[in-house]
Enzyme design. Structure first.
Site, PDB file in Angstrom:
ATOM      1  N   LYS A  90      41.530  26.334  29.181  1.00 37.89           N
ATOM      2  CA  LYS A  90      41.020  26.021  30.331  1.00 37.89           C
ATOM      3  C   LYS A  90      39.966  25.141  30.701  1.00 37.89           C
ATOM      4  O   LYS A  90      40.007  24.511  31.527  1.00 37.89           O
ATOM      5  CB  LYS A  90      40.813  27.515  30.918  1.00 37.89           C
ATOM      6  CG  LYS A  90      41.864  28.328  31.318  1.00 37.89           C
ATOM      7  CD  LYS A  90      42.702  28.125  32.475  1.00 37.89           C
ATOM      8  CE  LYS A  90      43.725  29.059  32.924  1.00 37.89           C
ATOM      9  NZ  LYS A  90      44.559  28.720  34.066  1.00 37.89           N
TER      10      LYS A  90
ATOM     11  N   THR B  31      38.805  29.108  35.583  1.00 37.85           N
ATOM     12  CA  THR B  31      38.487  30.521  35.020  1.00 37.85           C
ATOM     13  C   THR B  31      36.862  30.754  34.788  1.00 37.85           C
ATOM     14  O   THR B  31      36.444  29.922  33.963  1.00 37.85           O
ATOM     15  CB  THR B  31      39.492  31.332  34.313  1.00 37.85           C
ATOM     16  OG1 THR B  31      38.827  32.530  33.841  1.00 37.85           O
ATOM     17  CG2 THR B  31      39.472  30.421  32.867  1.00 37.85           C
TER      18      THR B  31
ATOM     19  N   TYR C  29      42.106  30.787  25.090  1.00 32.39           N
ATOM     20  CA  TYR C  29      42.512  30.831  26.481  1.00 32.39           C
ATOM     21  C   TYR C  29      41.263  29.950  27.223  1.00 32.39           C
ATOM     22  O   TYR C  29      41.583  28.935  27.807  1.00 32.39           O
ATOM     23  CB  TYR C  29      42.528  32.295  27.136  1.00 32.39           C
ATOM     24  CG  TYR C  29      42.656  32.319  28.495  1.00 32.39           C
ATOM     25  CD1 TYR C  29      43.737  31.788  29.287  1.00 32.39           C
ATOM     26  CD2 TYR C  29      41.592  32.654  29.181  1.00 32.39           C
ATOM     27  CE1 TYR C  29      43.737  31.959  30.754  1.00 32.39           C
ATOM     28  CE2 TYR C  29      41.638  32.725  30.711  1.00 32.39           C
ATOM     29  CZ  TYR C  29      42.683  32.242  31.420  1.00 32.39           C
ATOM     30  OH  TYR C  29      42.754  32.350  32.762  1.00 32.39           O
TER      31      TYR C  29
ATOM     32  N   GLU D 221      36.306  32.479  32.441  1.00 28.28           N
ATOM     33  CA  GLU D 221      36.388  32.617  31.023  1.00 28.28           C
ATOM     34  C   GLU D 221      35.550  31.423  30.378  1.00 28.28           C
ATOM     35  O   GLU D 221      35.207  31.519  29.221  1.00 28.28           O
ATOM     36  CB  GLU D 221      37.425  33.118  30.431  1.00 28.28           C
ATOM     37  CG  GLU D 221      38.123  34.385  30.950  1.00 28.28           C
ATOM     38  CD  GLU D 221      37.680  35.382  30.122  1.00 28.28           C
ATOM     39  OE1 GLU D 221      37.214  35.467  28.798  1.00 28.28           O
ATOM     40  OE2 GLU D 221      37.444  36.510  30.711  1.00 28.28           O
TER      41      GLU D 221
HETATM   42  P1  NDP Z   1      49.653  35.973  35.979  1.00 32.94           P
HETATM   43  O1  NDP Z   1      49.736  36.119  34.475  1.00 32.94           O
HETATM   44  O2  NDP Z   1      50.014  36.904  36.395  1.00 32.94           O
HETATM   45  O3  NDP Z   1      50.831  34.627  36.008  1.00 32.94           O
HETATM   46  C1  NDP Z   1      50.890  33.584  35.242  1.00 32.94           C
HETATM   47  C2  NDP Z   1      52.312  32.776  35.434  1.00 32.94           C
HETATM   48  O4  NDP Z   1      52.454  31.833  34.729  1.00 32.94           O
HETATM   49  C3  NDP Z   1      53.460  33.533  35.189  1.00 32.94           C
HETATM   50  O5  NDP Z   1      54.344  33.204  36.628  1.00 32.94           O
HETATM   51  C4  NDP Z   1      53.839  33.053  34.152  1.00 32.94           C
HETATM   52  O6  NDP Z   1      55.521  33.226  34.091  1.00 32.94           O
HETATM   53  C5  NDP Z   1      53.855  31.345  33.951  1.00 32.94           C
HETATM   54  N1  NDP Z   1      53.730  31.086  32.841  1.00 32.94           N
HETATM   55  C6  NDP Z   1      53.272  31.392  31.714  1.00 32.94           C
HETATM   56  N2  NDP Z   1      53.945  30.283  30.964  1.00 32.94           N
HETATM   57  C7  NDP Z   1      54.480  29.416  31.500  1.00 32.94           C
HETATM   58  C8  NDP Z   1      55.119  28.313  30.910  1.00 32.94           C
HETATM   59  N3  NDP Z   1      55.148  27.921  29.729  1.00 32.94           N
HETATM   60  N4  NDP Z   1      55.816  27.664  31.830  1.00 32.94           N
HETATM   61  C9  NDP Z   1      55.561  27.721  33.426  1.00 32.94           C
HETATM   62  N5  NDP Z   1      55.236  28.867  33.681  1.00 32.94           N
HETATM   63  C10 NDP Z   1      54.603  29.615  32.932  1.00 32.94           C
HETATM   64  O7  NDP Z   1      48.529  35.210  36.185  1.00 32.94           O
HETATM   65  P2  NDP Z   1      47.333  35.259  37.689  1.00 32.94           P
HETATM   66  O8  NDP Z   1      48.440  35.087  38.806  1.00 32.94           O
HETATM   67  O9  NDP Z   1      46.573  36.589  37.460  1.00 32.94           O
HETATM   68  O10 NDP Z   1      46.497  34.109  37.291  1.00 32.94           O
HETATM   69  C11 NDP Z   1      46.864  32.711  38.052  1.00 32.94           C
HETATM   70  C12 NDP Z   1      46.032  31.634  37.370  1.00 32.94           C
HETATM   71  O11 NDP Z   1      44.874  31.560  37.401  1.00 32.94           O
HETATM   72  C13 NDP Z   1      46.436  31.514  35.812  1.00 32.94           C
HETATM   73  O12 NDP Z   1      46.424  30.026  35.373  1.00 32.94           O
HETATM   74  C14 NDP Z   1      45.164  32.216  35.238  1.00 32.94           C
HETATM   75  O13 NDP Z   1      44.970  32.018  34.046  1.00 32.94           O
HETATM   76  C15 NDP Z   1      44.305  31.702  36.286  1.00 32.94           C
HETATM   77  N6  NDP Z   1      43.065  32.807  36.635  1.00 32.94           N
HETATM   78  C16 NDP Z   1      43.389  34.185  36.955  1.00 32.94           C
HETATM   79  C17 NDP Z   1      42.212  34.796  36.844  1.00 32.94           C
HETATM   80  C18 NDP Z   1      42.593  36.373  37.354  1.00 32.94           C
HETATM   81  O14 NDP Z   1      41.542  37.335  37.308  1.00 32.94           O
HETATM   82  N7  NDP Z   1      43.809  36.635  37.605  1.00 32.94           N
HETATM   83  C19 NDP Z   1      40.862  34.465  36.930  1.00 32.94           C
HETATM   84  C20 NDP Z   1      40.711  33.214  36.735  1.00 32.94           C
HETATM   85  C21 NDP Z   1      41.694  32.455  36.398  1.00 32.94           C
HETATM   86  P3  NDP Z   1      56.205  34.592  33.305  1.00 32.94           P
HETATM   87  O15 NDP Z   1      56.276  35.571  34.532  1.00 32.94           O
HETATM   88  O16 NDP Z   1      57.456  33.927  33.166  1.00 32.94           O
HETATM   89  O17 NDP Z   1      55.323  34.873  32.321  1.00 32.94           O
HETATM   90  P1  GDP Z   2      39.798  38.988  30.719  1.00 33.97           P
HETATM   91  O1  GDP Z   2      38.382  39.148  31.538  1.00 33.97           O
HETATM   92  O2  GDP Z   2      40.552  37.715  31.497  1.00 33.97           O
HETATM   93  O3  GDP Z   2      39.967  39.093  29.477  1.00 33.97           O
HETATM   94  O4  GDP Z   2      40.719  40.090  31.694  1.00 33.97           O
HETATM   95  P2  GDP Z   2      40.971  41.571  30.919  1.00 33.97           P
HETATM   96  O5  GDP Z   2      41.253  42.340  32.184  1.00 33.97           O
HETATM   97  O6  GDP Z   2      42.101  41.453  29.920  1.00 33.97           O
HETATM   98  O7  GDP Z   2      39.767  42.061  29.927  1.00 33.97           O
HETATM   99  C1  GDP Z   2      38.656  42.589  30.782  1.00 33.97           C
HETATM  100  C2  GDP Z   2      37.660  43.244  29.998  1.00 33.97           C
HETATM  101  O8  GDP Z   2      38.093  44.257  29.527  1.00 33.97           O
HETATM  102  C3  GDP Z   2      37.438  42.470  28.446  1.00 33.97           C
HETATM  103  O9  GDP Z   2      35.958  42.374  28.009  1.00 33.97           O
HETATM  104  C4  GDP Z   2      38.394  43.320  27.496  1.00 33.97           C
HETATM  105  O10 GDP Z   2      37.562  43.157  26.074  1.00 33.97           O
HETATM  106  C5  GDP Z   2      37.978  44.475  27.997  1.00 33.97           C
HETATM  107  N1  GDP Z   2      38.956  45.763  27.716  1.00 33.97           N
HETATM  108  C6  GDP Z   2      38.417  46.797  26.985  1.00 33.97           C
HETATM  109  N2  GDP Z   2      39.844  47.410  26.676  1.00 33.97           N
HETATM  110  C7  GDP Z   2      40.556  46.627  27.017  1.00 33.97           C
HETATM  111  C8  GDP Z   2      42.262  46.676  27.057  1.00 33.97           C
HETATM  112  O11 GDP Z   2      42.414  47.886  26.578  1.00 33.97           O
HETATM  113  N3  GDP Z   2      42.999  45.830  27.444  1.00 33.97           N
HETATM  114  C9  GDP Z   2      42.357  44.743  28.068  1.00 33.97           C
HETATM  115  N4  GDP Z   2      43.011  43.769  28.632  1.00 33.97           N
HETATM  116  N5  GDP Z   2      41.017  44.511  28.204  1.00 33.97           N
HETATM  117  C10 GDP Z   2      40.195  45.526  27.791  1.00 33.97           C
END
Ligand code: NDP
Ligand code: GDP
Length: 344
Positions: A155, A127, A151, A129
């Site tokens: 990562k 990510t 987080y 991040e």
């Molecule tokens: P989501 O939060 O939508 O999905 C995360 C998944 O991980 C869910 O299915 C969740 O299950 C599962 N999970 C959490 N804890 C565990 C565990 N202990 N064992 C098994 N499964 C678990 O994430 P995204 O689809 O948005 O992202 C996919 C991946 O990409 C993640 O690793 C995220 O950190 C990474 N990522 C995402 C970005 C984004 O902008 N979306 C950017 C960069 C990286 P449950 O539903 O049960 O909670």
């Molecule tokens: P991130 O980039 O993985 O942290 O994705 P998020 O969608 O959680 O947050 C994106 C940005 O939005 C971060 O800089 C947060 O601090 C900002 N932010 C501002 N208000 C909020 C809020 O109410 N919820 C979340 N999730 N983020 C917020």
């Protein structure tokens, strides 16, 4: 028939990736963790939950023994590790769980691959991040890491573990450094979906005000469906590596709020500063957005903007959807869901 394991099938990216791999003729093994009420709403929305080539398997990332079990049973060609404790906000309140799931969880899979079948191709969901505090922009594969949350730290561990297993054991272990990517399937804890869901509720008279934290943060937001295609491409080329996926555009959270209200024909005017800032409907003067410091984070990532030239060159990958198109798509879907009574 190729076989792929996708961890985290209940999540946003895994749902889209499962859909893509099924279209490509794969047998897909999607893993979910045991919870008292498992929720498969995303694969249901995509209409793939009963696909004959989608098999759901119970699996928890922190349980090494189940990593061995599923990999031995399935004998996959590819593993996409998309599961994680993926929310930055929660990583501050549950740092140890985040380290175990998001960090060690990846290493459990790498260790199981190494011992069972080192030919399995592995994708790690890294990510932007990890870049954290801004050292250079736009961020690319060479930019140093300076994570700003538990987080991000977890990562970085998983990213280096992936590269280390690649270098030490010659695994085809690839890390995709993906910038934020959103969709109608995004979780509501993330800021874009929190905003589009609130805009839909405000439009329908179900909510008065949207409360947010830091609206100055800038993100490079793309469309998740295009990003999972990039993940797939990363495992089809000849060599493993590290690839940034990003749009090379950046906007503030405030910009996204304005875009989302524009989708329902409301222009927002902004007044005040910092935690006193409010956003009003330009016509009615009604306050629709307030800052609530409860949503501030102990440390913030101020600015993300990625350079995906390497992915463009080596994977022929390019994002197409603009932020406006993405935002409109999300508002439209949230209006539909809220009109039909339920939202996820
Ligand atoms: P989501 O939060 O939508 O999905 C995360 C998944 O991980 C869910 O299915 C969740 O299950 C599962 N999970 C959490 N804890 C565990 C565990 N202990 N064992 C098994 N499964 C678990 O994430 P995204 O689809 O948005 O992202 C996919 C991946 O990409 C993640 O690793 C995220 O950190 C990474 N990522 C995402 C970005 C984004 O902008 N979306 C950017 C960069 C990286 P449950 O539903 O049960 O909670
Ligand atoms: P991130 O980039 O993985 O942290 O994705 P998020 O969608 O959680 O947050 C994106 C940005 O939005 C971060 O800089 C947060 O601090 C900002 N932010 C501002 N208000 C909020 C809020 O109410 N919820 C979340 N999730 N983020 C917020």
């Amino acid at each position: 028939m190729k076989k792929a394991i996708i961890t985290g099938i209940t999540g946003q990216d895994a749902a889209y990736l499962a859909e893509l791999l099924l279209q490509k003729g794969y047998k897909v093994y999607g893993t979910y963790r045991r919870t008292s009420s498992t929720n498969f709403w995303r694969i249901e929305e995509l209409g793939i939950e009963n696909h004959p080539n989608l098999i759901l398997l119970e699996y928890d990332l922190i349980d090494l023994s189940s990593a061995y079990r599923i990999i031995s049973e399935v004998e996959p060609d590819e593993i996409y590790n998309l599961a994680a404790q993926s929310f930055v906000g929660v990583s501050f309140t549950q740092p140890i769980a985040t380290a175990q799931i998001t960090g060690i969880g990846a290493m459990n899979l790498l260790e199981a691959i190494r011992t069972i079948n080192p030919k399995i191709r592995f994708y790690q969901a890294s990510t932007s991040e990890m870049f954290g505090k801004v050292h250079a922009i736009p961020q690319n594969e060479e930019t140093p890491f300076h994570p700003r949350s538990p987080y991000g730290v977890a990562k970085v561990f998983a990213h280096w573990a992936t590269l280390n297993y690649q270098e030490s054991y010659n695994l085809f272990a690839t890390s995709g450094i993906l910038f934020n990517h959103e969709s109608p399937l995004r979780g509501k804890e993330f800021v874009t979906r929190k905003i589009t869901d609130a805009v839909a509720k405000i439009y329908l008279g179900k909510q008065e005000v949207l409360e947010l934290g830091n609206m100055d943060a800038k993100r490079d937001w793309g469309y998740a469906k295009e990003y999972v295609d990039g993940m797939y491409r990363m495992l089809q080329i000849d060599e493993p590596g590290t690839f940034v996926l990003a749009t090379n555009q950046t906007q503030t959270v405030r910009d996204f709020v304005s875009l989302a209200f524009n989708a329902i024909d409301i222009d927002i005017v902004w007044e005040g500063k910092e935690d006193k800032e409010i956003g009003k409907n330009s016509k009615s003067g009604k306050t629709l957005i307030k800052v609530n410091p409860q949503f501030y984070r102990p440390a913030e990532v101020d600015l993300l903007i990625g350079d995906a030239s390497k992915a463009n060159e080596k994977l022929n990958w390019k994002p197409k959807t603009t932020l406006k198109e993405l935002c409109n798509m999300m508002v439209k879907k949230d209006l539909e869901r809220n009109e039909n009574g339920g939202t996820f």
